[in-house]
Design a protein around this motif. Structure first.
Motif, PDB file in Angstrom:
ATOM      1  N   ALA A 297     -18.002 -28.304   1.279  1.00  0.00           N
ATOM      2  CA  ALA A 297     -17.368 -27.205   0.991  1.00  0.00           C
ATOM      3  C   ALA A 297     -17.200 -26.308   1.936  1.00  0.00           C
ATOM      4  O   ALA A 297     -16.206 -25.112   1.786  1.00  0.00           O
ATOM      5  N   ARG A 298     -17.695 -26.854   3.245  1.00  0.00           N
ATOM      6  CA  ARG A 298     -16.982 -25.429   4.094  1.00  0.00           C
ATOM      7  C   ARG A 298     -15.803 -25.289   4.262  1.00  0.00           C
ATOM      8  O   ARG A 298     -14.611 -24.065   4.474  1.00  0.00           O
ATOM      9  N   ALA A 299     -15.174 -26.315   4.642  1.00  0.00           N
ATOM     10  CA  ALA A 299     -13.953 -26.807   4.768  1.00  0.00           C
ATOM     11  C   ALA A 299     -13.419 -26.226   3.692  1.00  0.00           C
ATOM     12  O   ALA A 299     -11.959 -26.080   4.114  1.00  0.00           O
ATOM     13  N   ALA A 300     -13.348 -26.148   2.276  1.00  0.00           N
ATOM     14  CA  ALA A 300     -12.677 -25.609   1.635  1.00  0.00           C
ATOM     15  C   ALA A 300     -12.982 -24.159   1.128  1.00  0.00           C
ATOM     16  O   ALA A 300     -12.022 -23.794   0.919  1.00  0.00           O
ATOM     17  N   PHE A 301     -13.653 -23.476   1.535  1.00  0.00           N
ATOM     18  CA  PHE A 301     -14.223 -22.274   1.750  1.00  0.00           C
ATOM     19  C   PHE A 301     -12.822 -21.631   2.672  1.00  0.00           C
ATOM     20  O   PHE A 301     -12.656 -20.355   2.814  1.00  0.00           O
ATOM     21  N   THR A 302     -13.395 -21.891   3.887  1.00  0.00           N
ATOM     22  CA  THR A 302     -12.223 -21.654   5.100  1.00  0.00           C
ATOM     23  C   THR A 302     -10.898 -21.903   5.071  1.00  0.00           C
ATOM     24  O   THR A 302     -10.209 -21.237   5.794  1.00  0.00           O
ATOM     25  N   ALA A 303     -10.397 -23.021   3.984  1.00  0.00           N
ATOM     26  CA  ALA A 303      -9.271 -23.303   3.654  1.00  0.00           C
ATOM     27  C   ALA A 303      -8.124 -22.203   3.177  1.00  0.00           C
ATOM     28  O   ALA A 303      -7.032 -22.580   2.783  1.00  0.00           O
ATOM     29  N   SER A 304      -9.333 -21.527   1.917  1.00  0.00           N
ATOM     30  CA  SER A 304      -8.817 -20.010   1.098  1.00  0.00           C
ATOM     31  C   SER A 304      -7.253 -19.467   1.673  1.00  0.00           C
ATOM     32  O   SER A 304      -7.214 -19.020   2.843  1.00  0.00           O
ATOM     33  N   PRO A 305      -6.276 -19.165   1.487  1.00  0.00           N
ATOM     34  CA  PRO A 305      -5.448 -18.403   1.665  1.00  0.00           C
ATOM     35  C   PRO A 305      -6.296 -16.579   2.125  1.00  0.00           C
ATOM     36  O   PRO A 305      -5.442 -16.188   2.571  1.00  0.00           O
ATOM     37  N   ASP A 306      -7.053 -16.387   0.775  1.00  0.00           N
ATOM     38  CA  ASP A 306      -8.070 -15.409   0.823  1.00  0.00           C
ATOM     39  C   ASP A 306      -8.702 -15.030   1.020  1.00  0.00           C
ATOM     40  O   ASP A 306      -9.845 -15.571   0.139  1.00  0.00           O
ATOM     41  N   PRO A 307      -9.536 -15.490   1.825  1.00  0.00           N
ATOM     42  CA  PRO A 307     -11.130 -15.803   2.329  1.00  0.00           C
ATOM     43  C   PRO A 307     -12.077 -14.929   1.871  1.00  0.00           C
ATOM     44  O   PRO A 307     -11.371 -13.495   2.348  1.00  0.00           O
ATOM     45  N   LEU A 308     -13.060 -15.934   1.471  1.00  0.00           N
ATOM     46  CA  LEU A 308     -13.542 -14.559   1.180  1.00  0.00           C
ATOM     47  C   LEU A 308     -15.283 -14.745   2.014  1.00  0.00           C
ATOM     48  O   LEU A 308     -16.021 -13.051   2.114  1.00  0.00           O
ATOM     49  N   GLY A 309     -14.407 -14.941   2.828  1.00  0.00           N
ATOM     50  CA  GLY A 309     -15.497 -14.788   3.991  1.00  0.00           C
ATOM     51  C   GLY A 309     -15.639 -15.252   5.041  1.00  0.00           C
ATOM     52  O   GLY A 309     -14.722 -16.483   5.471  1.00  0.00           O
ATOM     53  N   SER A 310     -16.591 -15.829   6.516  1.00  0.00           N
ATOM     54  CA  SER A 310     -16.281 -16.836   7.532  1.00  0.00           C
ATOM     55  C   SER A 310     -17.629 -17.649   7.527  1.00  0.00           C
ATOM     56  O   SER A 310     -18.317 -16.775   7.195  1.00  0.00           O
ATOM     57  N   ILE A 311     -17.454 -18.791   8.144  1.00  0.00           N
ATOM     58  CA  ILE A 311     -18.146 -19.514   8.682  1.00  0.00           C
ATOM     59  C   ILE A 311     -18.144 -19.677  10.186  1.00  0.00           C
ATOM     60  O   ILE A 311     -17.549 -20.303  10.471  1.00  0.00           O
ATOM     61  N   GLU A 312     -19.889 -19.493  10.802  1.00  0.00           N
ATOM     62  CA  GLU A 312     -19.334 -20.334  11.979  1.00  0.00           C
ATOM     63  C   GLU A 312     -21.241 -21.067  11.953  1.00  0.00           C
ATOM     64  O   GLU A 312     -21.844 -20.742  11.744  1.00  0.00           O
ATOM     65  N   SER A 313     -21.337 -22.295  12.836  1.00  0.00           N
ATOM     66  CA  SER A 313     -22.013 -22.684  13.707  1.00  0.00           C
ATOM     67  C   SER A 313     -22.732 -22.441  15.052  1.00  0.00           C
ATOM     68  O   SER A 313     -21.976 -22.332  15.526  1.00  0.00           O
ATOM     69  N   LYS A 314     -23.795 -23.535  15.132  1.00  0.00           N
ATOM     70  CA  LYS A 314     -23.919 -23.080  16.657  1.00  0.00           C
ATOM     71  C   LYS A 314     -25.493 -24.706  16.410  1.00  0.00           C
ATOM     72  O   LYS A 314     -24.913 -24.963  15.462  1.00  0.00           O
TER      73      LYS A 314
END
Length: 314
Positions: A297-314
């Motif tokens: 799901a994270r890969a599909a979300f961030t791969a969008s050409p017009d992303p609705l947001g960003s994800i970072e992790s630690k």
């Protein structure tokens, strides 16, 4: 926005399942002044259902947050929603002796739900024996996010700036914190300092895995900072966390409190749909070792050409 409009296209989701929802289920709560009323929603089929205990925002009740609850249950979770003492449905006056400790009653409400899962199962036709007690998550929005964070290990600082009692619960394995207030002290407005003394959290011991969700346009009257305040549960806590920042998101994150809620100032079916899928995927992977739903799901979300947001992790 209906469930059928948001369920398709995400890998691993499968078809939505019909659900059953029962309200109110009444859990005895001695010393609370009111028995605890909860709503229980679950898919009509399936066994060993993972559990989400959801804490509503200020003034809400078991009636809210349908866009999230309907999606989660249609895709395999059982969701239990307590009505906290601050709910408008209870109308407790400001001078009620319980008012200063409502934040504490809220935490106890979530724990009581977990304590009373036998009663919860028995109250819902066909649910007995179908809950997986080893896979419990908490989630919450706004004040409910702070409530949920306490079970993950967050604490409230006392008047001397020392962490208060540890109210974490080892039965809780993961969490989702939505539009959750950040650090207190100098970051608060004078109004918040004077009226909300419990809004002084410490996230240093919040070790349970969690997804923190913040809108980058969520300007709160409770802080002198800006929308980044709502990222504090991520930035001020130990590792094992992820932060989802929704572009254009305000406090309702596109409309999660309800389908036709007037307090939603940033209505966005697309934002809500993304949040449905990402929160579901995060909890699946957090509760099931080796599950790849979150990575996909994270890969599909961030791969969008017009992303609705960003994800970072630690």
């Amino acid at each position: 926005m209906t469930e059928s409009m948001t369920a398709a296209a995400e890998p691993g989701l499968g078809e939505p399942t019909p659900v059953v929802s029962v309200k109110p289920v009444v859990l005895p709560a001695p010393g609370r002044g009111e028995d605890l009323r909860v709503r229980v929603s679950a898919p009509v089929s399936g066994r060993e259902l993972p559990i989400i205990v959801f804490s509503h925002g200020y003034g809400w009740s078991l009636e809210g947050y349908g866009p999230l609850v309907d999606f989660w249950t249609a895709h395999g979770f059982a969701v239990i929603q307590p009505t906290h003492l601050d709910s408008r449905t209870l109308n407790i006056p400001p001078d009620d002796p319980r008012t200063p400790l409502i934040w504490r009653f809220r935490v106890e409400d979530l724990k009581r739900v977990i304590d009373e899962l036998d009663l919860v199962e028995a109250a819902v036709p066909g649910l007995a024996g179908r809950l997986d007690r080893s896979r419990v998550a908490v989630a919450g929005h706004s004040w409910g996010g702070q409530t949920a964070s306490m079970l993950l290990g967050a604490r409230i600082l006392d008047s001397d700036g020392r962490p208060g009692e540890d109210l974490s619960d080892p039965r809780v394995k993961a969490g989702v914190l939505l539009s959750t207030p950040g650090l207190g002290g100098d970051d608060l407005t004078p109004f918040a300092v004077e009226n909300l003394p419990f809004m002084d959290p410490d996230f240093a011991d919040m070790t349970t895995p969690a997804l923190v969700v913040a809108g980058d346009k969520d300007d709160s009257p409770l802080t002198v900072r800006g929308p980044d305040w709502f990222a504090d549960p991520y930035s001020a806590s130990p590792g094992g966390k992820s932060l989802l920042t929704l572009f254009g998101g305000e406090h309702s994150l596109g409309g999660i409190p309800g389908y036709t809620v007037t307090e939603t100032t940033d209505e966005s079916p697309e934002r809500v749909a993304a949040l449905q899928r990402l929160t579901w995927a995060y909890l699946r992977s957090a509760l099931y070792s080796g599950d790849t739903a979150w990575d996909e799901a994270r890969a599909a979300f961030t791969a969008s050409p017009d992303p609705l947001g960003s994800i970072e992790s630690k």
